[in-house]
Enzyme design. Sequence first.
Site, PDB file in Angstrom:
ATOM      1  N   LYS A   1      -0.276   7.979   2.855  1.00 52.86           N
ATOM      2  CA  LYS A   1       0.343   7.958   4.167  1.00 52.86           C
ATOM      3  C   LYS A   1       0.102   9.283   4.898  1.00 52.86           C
ATOM      4  O   LYS A   1      -0.108  10.324   4.269  1.00 52.86           O
ATOM      5  CB  LYS A   1       1.856   7.724   4.050  1.00 52.86           C
ATOM      6  CG  LYS A   1       2.250   6.380   3.473  1.00 52.86           C
ATOM      7  CD  LYS A   1       3.754   6.261   3.372  1.00 52.86           C
ATOM      8  CE  LYS A   1       4.170   4.939   2.734  1.00 52.86           C
ATOM      9  NZ  LYS A   1       3.873   3.774   3.584  1.00 52.86           N
TER      10      LYS A   1
ATOM     11  N   ARG B   1       4.220  -6.068  -2.315  1.00 55.47           N
ATOM     12  CA  ARG B   1       3.932  -7.464  -2.642  1.00 55.47           C
ATOM     13  C   ARG B   1       3.448  -7.624  -4.079  1.00 55.47           C
ATOM     14  O   ARG B   1       3.649  -8.667  -4.695  1.00 55.47           O
ATOM     15  CB  ARG B   1       2.907  -8.020  -1.652  1.00 55.47           C
ATOM     16  CG  ARG B   1       1.554  -7.356  -1.713  1.00 55.47           C
ATOM     17  CD  ARG B   1       0.746  -7.592  -0.466  1.00 55.47           C
ATOM     18  NE  ARG B   1       1.292  -6.857   0.664  1.00 55.47           N
ATOM     19  CZ  ARG B   1       0.883  -7.022   1.923  1.00 55.47           C
ATOM     20  NH1 ARG B   1      -0.050  -7.900   2.203  1.00 55.47           N
ATOM     21  NH2 ARG B   1       1.430  -6.318   2.892  1.00 55.47           N
TER      22      ARG B   1
END
Length: 498
Positions: free
Chosen positions: A315, A389
Amino acid sequence: MRLLLGVQAIRNHLARTYSSARFKKMATDVKFNESLGCTDPQTHPVLIIGQLRHLNLLKFSHLESKLSPRVNEETFLNAVACLHPAPTDKVSLYLDVATVAALPLKSSRHNTASRAHAITRLVKNHVLNVSEESVVLVCERENLFASACAVVRAFPLYSRKTGNLLASSQSKNLGCGDGNANSGRNVVNVEFVLINKDGCIENEPLTDDELNCLNETTRAIRMTARLVDMPCNEMNVDHFIQEVEDVGRELCITPKVIRGEKLLEQGFGGIYGVGKAAAVPPALVVLSHEPKGAQETIALVGKGIVYDTGGLSIKAKTGMPGMKRDCGGAAAILGAFYAAVQCGFRDNLHAVFCLAENSVGPNATRPDDIHTLYSGRTVEINNTDAEGRLVLADGVCYANKDLKANIILDMATLTGAQDRQNAQSSCAGLFIAAHLGFDYPGTWIHVDMATPVHCGERATGYGVALLLTLFGGHTDSKLLQSIAPTDEEPPLKRCCRD
């Protein structure tokens, strides 16, 4: 001159009563009372909150025990008449120690019928943080639970600010109403004036069942918010497992823990792949409540990424702060599991925690790597920052294969930059469904709670009240049963269809 001296005397009294020493107490107990107590606002401040239409139904006698002798009937009625919420409004009844506030006139999808968001804001902004005070909620009985939870969210437990370390060390055991005069903690008494469907004031006090439900929910919400607020150096996978074990010990449940290389050996390629680069190994942890006579099996699966750097798809510097909150789904499920069991959950209930730190290191998963998940499906990684996920896919498959759950709910802080680039935040949900199997015969629910997990810099404890409401019909709590969804079709849906 006499008037000026009187005002000065009041100021001196308030200065002594609300001295700076009291404001150093960070921790606050939230205590629910069965009915309105009798207090003097000069020594026991009071904040009255309600919708304008409900406040207009009140007579001064309904609140006299909280306002007398400082406020008379004329002052109270004039104050209510002066309220013009846009979206909220408040009027002082007596200095700053007795206040009446009006909630928004309209509700929307962002602010439900209880106006819970506005209640939290008003409490945060207008409580005085003194040794003891009251919040009086004027609402309909169907909004009692939501309104109570809204007040609780205004009082976070976690703090590491210098001067508040004592409160921080005590915060793990704090809940509601267990403080005393020598505990060094503030107490906020939450009381209700309930209005029935006919617009009349109810005189019945809260029952023991309702008080128990509110108290256990309070503990759950505050615990959830504390876990989300804690940074990774204080809440890594080891610490989170300890929290699960503490809850299990209180409920007389021993959690099942699979971690480290055993995850890979047993086929949990998603959880292992996400967390293998971290100094603290990842884990799958399960709490199971299996009462006799259970008719259904419900599994709650939580994403517990204790910190998300993004992995090798790292990030940006502005996108990483706040990623301690990526365990919000697992924290909410831990809190909801605790409260549900304490409220007498009648069916099988499993809490599945998918715990990992998405870190960077020599052993980190790379884009282009291929992992085999618990479903048996292979997954090619093209973005290591889409890790949620992967761990949830392992969790829901475990809930189906091993726990035989006929109702599976997964909760996670998933919606990030990767999903917005894919146009729909539902992409992650469909990924999870593909591993569960689109032919899964039971009920599967996906909850993305990335936005409501926090408000500003503090966690909200979001998810606990939602889950207790959703599955309230499976508990012995009459309060939760009264607000749980039913098989009846909603009136608005019928109107739209017709």
